[in-house]
Design a protein around this motif. Structure first.
Motif: not given
Length: 189
Positions: A50-55, A98-99, A67-77
């Motif tokens: 998982v990452d905000q940019d999986i490109s 670290l967040w 392998v599964t890739l998930i595009e997600a902004d982990l810092e959106t709340g």
């Protein structure tokens, strides 16, 4: 276009991931280009990154089984249940990230019989460059305190490392039903 090199996996991650049972599930939080996803696949594990940019990771793992890739902004709340469901992963890996608001979600994603392998920068790293913002540096003992009492630490370090020079905290901690609580693996000295 040829994908960029993945880079070497962390020796800390390699040390513990090599003892994870083939077929187990692994979550790599903030996976970047996927250096630890590749390590997991090489060990016969089912990897989710998982990452905000999986490109960058997509260049390496398009069409790769396990392998599964998930595009997600982990810092959106927003709640992370869909990305890191509680108790879902046999191993959760976090490096160079670290967040603090999602630390409880990361720890909760570890299955009762699972592992957390975490390594990132700590206070003191600012003398070597980035990250230097205290928001992205663990305070002394902070990572250890964050995982207990939910997980049992097997190894913890607050250390200065070289090549490149940096200050890190790193931990390997197990869920309450992990087999290492009864029979730890044999590690090289």
């Amino acid at each position: 276009m040829k994908p960029a090199q993945l880079g070497e996996p962390s020796p800390w991650v390699k040390r513990f991931l090599s003892h994870v049972e083939p077929g187990s599930s692994v979550l790599d939080v903030a996976c970047g280009s996927g250096r630890h996803l590749q390590l997991a696949v090489n060990h016969g594990l089912h990897a989710t990154g998982v990452d905000q940019d999986i490109s960058r990771a997509s260049q390496h793992f398009a069409g790769t089984a396990n392998v599964t890739l998930i595009e997600a902004d982990l810092e959106t709340g927003h709640p992370l249940d869909g990305v890191m469901p509680a108790g879902r992963f046999d191993t959760v890996i976090v490096t160079n990230y670290l967040w603090r608001p999602i630390l409880p979600d990361i720890i909760a994603a570890v299955a009762p019989e699972g592992l957390l392998i975490y390594e990132t920068f700590a206070i003191g790293n600012e003398q070597y460059g980035k990250p230097s913002n205290p928001d992205f540096l663990f305070r002394p003992g902070e990572l250890l305190e964050a995982v207990t009492p939910q997980l049992t630490p097997f190894a913890f370090e607050h250390a200065q490392l070289e090549k490149p020079d940096r200050i890190v905290q790193r931990i390997c901690a197990a869920g309450p039903d992990h087999k290492w609580l009864r029979t730890p693996p044999v590690f090289e000295a």
